[in-house]
Design an enzyme around this catalytic site. Structure first.
Site, PDB file in Angstrom:
ATOM      1  N   HIS A   9       0.871  -1.178   0.000  1.00  0.00           N
ATOM      2  CA  HIS A   9       0.000   0.000   0.000  1.00  0.00           C
ATOM      3  C   HIS A   9       0.907   1.227   0.000  1.00  0.00           C
ATOM      4  CE1 HIS A   9      -2.737   2.968   1.830  1.00  0.00           C
ATOM      5  NE2 HIS A   9      -3.744   2.154   1.621  1.00  0.00           N
ATOM      6  N   ASP A  46       3.055  -4.280   8.047  1.00  0.00           N
ATOM      7  CA  ASP A  46       1.810  -3.531   7.893  1.00  0.00           C
ATOM      8  C   ASP A  46       0.662  -4.509   8.114  1.00  0.00           C
ATOM      9  OD1 ASP A  46       0.227  -1.757   5.082  1.00  0.00           O
ATOM     10  OD2 ASP A  46      -0.451  -2.193   7.116  1.00  0.00           O
ATOM     11  N   GLN A  56      -4.676  -4.797   7.229  1.00  0.00           N
ATOM     12  CA  GLN A  56      -5.711  -5.715   6.736  1.00  0.00           C
ATOM     13  C   GLN A  56      -5.668  -7.059   7.456  1.00  0.00           C
ATOM     14  OE1 GLN A  56      -8.062  -4.850   4.736  1.00  0.00           O
ATOM     15  NE2 GLN A  56      -7.239  -2.863   4.137  1.00  0.00           N
ATOM     16  N   LYS A 103     -10.321   0.238  10.699  1.00  0.00           N
ATOM     17  CA  LYS A 103     -10.493  -0.955   9.869  1.00  0.00           C
ATOM     18  C   LYS A 103     -10.876  -2.174  10.719  1.00  0.00           C
ATOM     19  CE  LYS A 103      -7.295   0.477   6.227  1.00  0.00           C
ATOM     20  NZ  LYS A 103      -8.100   1.058   5.158  1.00  0.00           N
ATOM     21  N   CYS A 131      -4.875   2.564  -3.557  1.00  0.00           N
ATOM     22  CA  CYS A 131      -3.609   3.006  -2.952  1.00  0.00           C
ATOM     23  C   CYS A 131      -2.506   1.993  -3.156  1.00  0.00           C
ATOM     24  CB  CYS A 131      -3.757   3.272  -1.456  1.00  0.00           C
ATOM     25  SG  CYS A 131      -4.871   4.619  -1.105  1.00  0.00           S
TER      26      CYS A 131
END
Lengths: 410, 119
Positions: free
Chosen positions: A122, A199, A202, A225, A365
């Site tokens: 991302h 990261d 998600q 999220k 993104c």
């Protein structure tokens, strides 16, 4: 504990009932709808009285501080961190990455050094590194993918070298859905003395994450999220890692003593929390974590895999559809990106909007990834606990009709 | 945009008399929306150096941006180039005559933005 999520779980989310009967929200990767308990936690905080944290002497302030710090501890437990002091509150995952890129990068990157990323990152895990690399004369290298959307192990071996000073990668891709083996990758890098940033934006909303098991130096994610409010994100980092970092943002709260020309700073995590934090967002995030804990991440994951499986199967029956990322639903989490021959993703999204179905279209993104895939844009479905089989049938049916338009007129 | 409207847009863009290349254009311009990958090239032949004799467009991307290019070139025929380049957003949307949601404005306006950079 029963193996599946409660059947009426959708009723926990008031927003899903305010926009018409067929409202179908399939964009949770962008942001999630909020359960009543999170809404209540935030409203309740305001109703009972808010106060700035870590400053006041009066009881209300002490309560606010205690509630705030209690969420820090709860998050630490939720992701298996050794201590609450390894949890820094930021504005979002993007800011968390900027924090590491700047605070670590400025003091650890020299000219000629390399930061290793992947082509499926991302922008949040690319641009902050570009900014600091330019400042420090370092370069970025990107690990490529297999046709199935997994990290290419041979490419990884080729890309890592003596100049690699840090590796950063997505636990779950927000476009391909690929779940990377965070633990394996972390040990690969640690064997070579390379610290790791992951990261998890998600990943945390879909998988049970244990940073202790993974062993990473740092891990980031965003509150909104995972059913929490916008405005709060998390940087987890091992104590040893944080202690070596200079401040990122300067201001109140992160200082010990301030004189006109210089200041001394607090210990982590507060060293990295300048100014009034997003108090009610943190309170809301605490309620979101409790909500997920009550559901059980095992059940959340099983539900996700079931929906992914159903959606992948349905999409494959539609002529002209191309799906990106792993074919096996167990190798993905949360999202499916696809294209439909003859219909631009923006048109797909507009047409679905007409049927009260929300999906995302564009580059999500991840422009470099799309360039590598050879497409300008994709359409993306993403799932959460409030999505059902019926949602998938509804969108599959709509997509079939859309595909039908181009078939007839070609 | 519902399926029926989309069908019409799609057929319109597929049958547009303005899709394709011009032989020896007097002016051309290209542009894109990097955010969504719409790409457009406009070529025109000029009359007396100031007005549009004929125009064509090449396109990759969504139906809306293709249709807007087609409608704009149809409107531009015989008209003064500078006059078109100075079109106010409101007037441009009236010329397009198709409903454009706020999320799709950049798709609809790509044609005008490209036309404005004709050399």
């Amino acid at each position: 504990m029963p193996k599946t999520l409660p059947e009426n779980i959708k009723e926990d989310f008031p927003a899903l009932f305010t926009r018409g009967e067929n409202f179908t929200y399939l964009d949770s990767a962008a942001t999630t709808q909020k359960p009543q308990s999170v809404i209540e936690a935030v409203a309740d905080h305001y109703r009972r009285g808010t106060a700035n944290v870590q400053r006041g002497i009066y009881r209300l302030a002490a309560e606010a501080t205690r509630a705030f710090e209690e969420v820090r501890a709860r998050i630490a437990r939720f992701i298996g961190a050794a201590s609450a002091h390894e949890i820094v509150f930021t504005r979002n995952a993007t800011e968390s990455i900027n924090l590491v890129a700047q605070a670590w990068g400025r003091t650890h990157l020299q000219r000629g050094d390399e930061v290793l990323l992947t082509v499926m990152e991302h922008h949040a895990n690319i641009v902050p590194w570009q900014l600091v690399a330019r400042e420090r004369g370092a370069t970025l290298r990107f690990v490529g993918l297999t046709p199935d959307g997994q990290l290419d192990a041979r490419d990884l071996e080729r890309a890592v070298n003596a100049r690699t000073k840090l590796a950063a990668f997505a636990h779950v891709s927000n476009v391909l859905g690929t779940v990377s083996d965070a633990r394996l990758l972390t040990s690969f890098f640690h064997e070579r003395g390379i610290p790791v940033l992951i990261d998890g934006a998600q990943a945390v909303p879909h998988l049970g994450v244990s940073v202790a098991e993974i062993g990473c130096d740092t891990y980031v994610f965003s509150g909104h999220k995972m059913f929490g409010p916008t405005g709060v994100g998390i940087l987890y980092a091992k104590r040893e890692f944080l202690e070596k970092l200079p401040p990122f943002l300067g201001g109140g709260e992160m200082i010990r003593q301030v004189e006109f020309q210089s200041s001394s700073y607090r210990e982590p995590p507060w060293r990295f929390e300048a100014g009034t934090p997003p108090i009610e967002a943190v309170i809301g995030l605490g309620a979101a974590v409790t909500y997920l804990e009550r559901l059980g991440m095992d059940r959340v994951r099983e539900h996700d895999v079931a929906l992914l499986g159903q959606a992948l199967a349905a999409l494959r029956t539609i002529p002209g559809v191309q799906i990106y990322g792993p074919g096996d639903p167990r190798e993905r989490a949360g999202v499916i990106a696809f294209t439909l021959q003859g219909v631009h993703p923006h048109d797909i999204a507009s047409l679905l909007d007409e049927e009260n179905i929300c999906i995302r279209a564009g580059h999500h993104c991840a422009m470099p990834l799309h360039a590598r895939l050879g497409v300008a844009a994709t359409a993306r479905l993403s799932f959460q606990v409030y999505n059902t089989s019926a949602d998938i049938e509804r969108i599959a049916d709509a997509l079939r009709r859309i595909a039908g338009v181009t078939q007839k007129s070609s | 945009m519902d399926l029926e409207q989309f069908k019409i847009l799609l057929e319109y863009s597929q049958r547009s008399p303005y899709a394709g290349r011009l032989e020896s254009p007097d002016a051309r311009a290209e542009g894109e929306n990097p955010l969504c990958g719409d790409w457009l090239e406009i070529q025109v032949r000029l009359r007396q150096g100031t007005s549009v004799g004929d125009g064509r467009y090449l396109h990759r991307g969504c139906a809306l941006s293709a249709v807007a290019a087609s409608i704009l070139l149809g409107y531009a025929r015989g008209r003064n180039v500078v006059e078109i380049q100075k079109l106010a957003p409101r007037d441009y949307l009236d010329i397009l005559g198709i409903p454009v949601s706020s999320a799709r404005l950049s798709c609809a306006f790509l044609a005008l933005e490209v036309f404005k950079t004709l050399v």
